[in-house]
Write a protein that holds these residues in place. Structure first.
Motif, mmCIF file in Angstrom:
data_model
loop_
_atom_site.group_PDB
_atom_site.id
_atom_site.type_symbol
_atom_site.label_atom_id
_atom_site.label_comp_id
_atom_site.label_asym_id
_atom_site.label_seq_id
_atom_site.Cartn_x
_atom_site.Cartn_y
_atom_site.Cartn_z
ATOM 1 N N ASP A 133 0.842 -1.198 0.000
ATOM 2 C CA ASP A 133 0.000 0.000 0.000
ATOM 3 C C ASP A 133 0.874 1.243 0.000
ATOM 4 O O ASP A 133 2.106 1.167 -0.051
ATOM 5 C CB ASP A 133 -0.970 -0.016 1.190
ATOM 6 C CG ASP A 133 -0.255 -0.302 2.505
ATOM 7 O OD1 ASP A 133 0.939 0.044 2.616
ATOM 8 O OD2 ASP A 133 -0.876 -0.876 3.413
ATOM 9 N N LEU A 134 0.240 2.401 0.076
ATOM 10 C CA LEU A 134 0.984 3.646 -0.058
ATOM 11 C C LEU A 134 1.940 3.886 1.093
ATOM 12 O O LEU A 134 3.009 4.475 0.911
ATOM 13 C CB LEU A 134 0.009 4.820 -0.193
ATOM 14 C CG LEU A 134 -0.842 4.856 -1.471
ATOM 15 C CD1 LEU A 134 -1.657 6.140 -1.530
ATOM 16 C CD2 LEU A 134 0.020 4.722 -2.719
ATOM 17 N N LYS A 135 1.602 3.457 2.295
ATOM 18 C CA LYS A 135 2.506 3.684 3.420
ATOM 19 C C LYS A 135 3.792 2.871 3.261
ATOM 20 O O LYS A 135 4.855 3.284 3.738
ATOM 21 C CB LYS A 135 1.814 3.384 4.748
ATOM 22 C CG LYS A 135 1.634 1.933 5.109
ATOM 23 C CD LYS A 135 0.999 1.811 6.488
ATOM 24 C CE LYS A 135 1.002 0.370 6.984
ATOM 25 N NZ LYS A 135 0.275 -0.546 6.086
ATOM 26 N N GLU A 175 -3.399 10.455 -2.279
ATOM 27 C CA GLU A 175 -4.209 10.170 -1.082
ATOM 28 C C GLU A 175 -5.373 11.136 -0.973
ATOM 29 O O GLU A 175 -6.485 10.745 -0.574
ATOM 30 C CB GLU A 175 -3.326 10.251 0.160
ATOM 31 C CG GLU A 175 -2.349 9.098 0.300
ATOM 32 C CD GLU A 175 -1.475 9.236 1.524
ATOM 33 O OE1 GLU A 175 -1.260 8.233 2.222
ATOM 34 O OE2 GLU A 175 -0.999 10.352 1.786
ATOM 35 N N GLU A 183 -5.956 5.980 -1.973
ATOM 36 C CA GLU A 183 -5.298 5.096 -1.016
ATOM 37 C C GLU A 183 -6.053 3.784 -0.866
ATOM 38 O O GLU A 183 -5.462 2.733 -0.639
ATOM 39 C CB GLU A 183 -5.182 5.798 0.336
ATOM 40 C CG GLU A 183 -4.393 5.019 1.374
ATOM 41 C CD GLU A 183 -4.243 5.794 2.671
ATOM 42 O OE1 GLU A 183 -3.467 5.348 3.531
ATOM 43 O OE2 GLU A 183 -4.900 6.838 2.816
#
Length: 495
Positions: free
Chosen positions: A153-155, A194, A199
């Motif tokens: 994921d984006l994190k 985001e 996201e």
């Protein structure tokens, strides 16, 4: 249930049905026409035909009314008149097996993929990166592959970018491609993504292609609808990139099928111009290649747009079925485009194609099919047969019923956050901080207390004290990172 080897779009002016062999349905197609000319209803009719033939369907529901496929039709007025004019149609009002999807998980099952599966090429297109920024992203992905860091994921990606910014030696030979400025630019682009709500697209459980291809219990193909009514307006790049990813995944994962009696999947790309608008040359060339080759995998791709000129010439040249609804031509440029559309059909001596294009009524179209040998048939003026499902949207209650009855209930609804790049890099950071604290403490007066206690207690108690100190440092470090450094290492919120 018995399946026919052809599907019927509608009737010619003499009332005779117009059809095409189902085995040619993987030669792709186009549904075009001005707003309000009946493209959505035609798409609905095609989806029904594929489902009745046992072929799975994936389509984007742009206006929110294509989901009427999940309810039985109730023809009235002009629709009832057209049904009556086609006695061979054997019209039976019925609902179709529909699975609803929504990237945000509100009006359908959550639809996700992972950053690792999407890859740097499509992600660069989504983020609209410059060449230097794209090179930096490729370098980051190479580090992730080399070190076994999953980018789900984006994190995860934000954590990796920050890690490489602080530890450029991890890049090895690619160090020159990754600068502090490029890292900051990538982080800004991710923040913008985001804000667009993208996201939710990235994470697990990711979409499994076999869930799209599994037929319904009665043998009909399931119709999978992505609710894109918000997405296509708020984040059109996210919409287009997801469809490109889906097409690429099908091409990579499906086996070769050769010449089959029917395709395994029909993909409908509504607002198809978004797939090509602003697309880098390398990606467009890849897309054109996939469209050309994926038919051997049993996938038919159908583009839905206002004008054929929205598609590249190399894509138009590969299309077998053409359904052209009415067009308007008020300017010299529009008239030139109109002539180009008319020239795209095989001429029919009985039809003035150019003139008919501006005369077509709602639900009428010029149709170019393929003959049995795969050669283009002469263009025909066709009244499109009405769908047997409802023309119009479902109510929220009806959508809820479809979701509760879905065979995929519980499979995608709950997100999973397993160990990936974010957690691994966070652990490395905490371990480094704990080591620094221990070394700093040992340099201070009295800092050797642990070693003295170890000697006094035979070493055992000293080891226990070190372990306790390390655990306390780790716990304190996690609190600091989540509180003060969250913006650097990515959001600490666990989805």
């Amino acid at each position: 249930m018995p399946f026919t080897n052809s599907f019927i779009f509608g009737a010619d002016p003499a009332g005779q049905p117009v059809s095409q062999s189902l085995r040619l349905a993987n030669r792709h197609g186009l549904v075009a026409g001005a707003t309000g000319t009946g493209k959505t209803v035609t798409l609905q009719r095609l989806a029904e035909l594929f489902s009745d033939a046992g072929v799975a369907v994936f389509a984007a529901d742009i206006k929110g009314d294509l989901c009427g496929l999940g309810a039985a039709g109730n023809p009235q007025g002009k629709i009832a008149e057209r049904v009556a004019s086609m006695p061979w149609l054997n019209y039976q009002a019925k609902a179709y097996p529909v699975t609803l999807w929504d990237i945000h998980g509100q009006s359908g099952h959550p639809l996700r993929t992972t950053l690792s599966e999407m890859g740097p090429l499509l992600l660069s297109n989504l983020l609209e990166l410059t060449d230097s920024q794209q090179a930096a992203l490729y370098a980051a992905f190479q580090v992730a592959d080399r070190e076994g860091l999953l980018l789900l994921d984006l994190k995860d990606l934000k954590a990796l970018l920050n890690h490489l910014k602080d530890h450029p030696e991890a890049l090895g030979e690619d160090r020159a491609l990754f600068t502090g400025g490029s890292a900051q630019a990538l982080l800004r682009r991710l923040a913008t993504l985001e804000q667009q709500g993208a996201e939710a697209l990235f994470g697990e459980p990711a979409l499994q292609l076999e869930d799209l291809l599994h037929p319904d219990t009665d043998g009909r193909g399931r119709i999978h609808l992505l609710d894109a009514s918000r997405l296509v307006h708020e984040a059109p790049k996210v919409y287009a990139t997801f469809l490109l990813w889906l097409l690429a995944e099908l091409f990579e994962q499906l086996p070769e099928r050769g010449d089959a009696d029917k395709p395994v999947l029909a993909l409908f790309f509504d607002e198809a111009h978004l797939l090509f608008s602003g697309t880098p040359k390398a990606l467009q060339e890849r897309l054109e290649q996939v469209v050309r080759l994926i038919r051997s995998k049993g996938v038919g791709v159908y583009f839905v747009t206002q004008s054929p000129s929205d598609l590249p010439d190399d894509v138009l040249a590969q299309l077998g079925l053409r359904i052209q609804h009415g067009l308007r031509a008020f300017t010299a440029k529009e008239q030139k485009s109109l002539r180009a559309v008319a020239d795209g059909f095989r001429p029919n001596p009985a039809i003035d194609t150019l003139a008919v294009l501006t005369e077509l009524g709602i639900g009428e179209a010029l149709v170019g099919t393929l003959e049995e040998k795969g050669t283009p048939a002469m263009v025909q003026r066709v009244a499109i047969a009405p769908p047997q499902s409802r023309i119009g949207a479902l109510s929220p209650a009806e959508r809820g019923d479809l979701m509760r009855q879905s065979p995929l209930v519980g499979r995608y609804d709950k997100p999973i956050d397993r160990e990936s790049a974010y957690e691994i890099l966070l652990a490395r950071t905490m371990s480094g901080q704990a080591s620094d604290k221990t070394e700093a403490a040992s340099d201070k007066p009295g800092g050797g207390l642990g070693e003295m206690a170890g000697d006094f207690l035979g070493g055992l108690a000293g080891q226990a004290m070190k372990t306790a100190m390390r655990q306390a440092a780790n716990q304190l470090g996690r609190q600091l990172v989540r509180g003060l450094m969250g913006s650097l290492l990515g959001s600490s919120k666990r989805r």
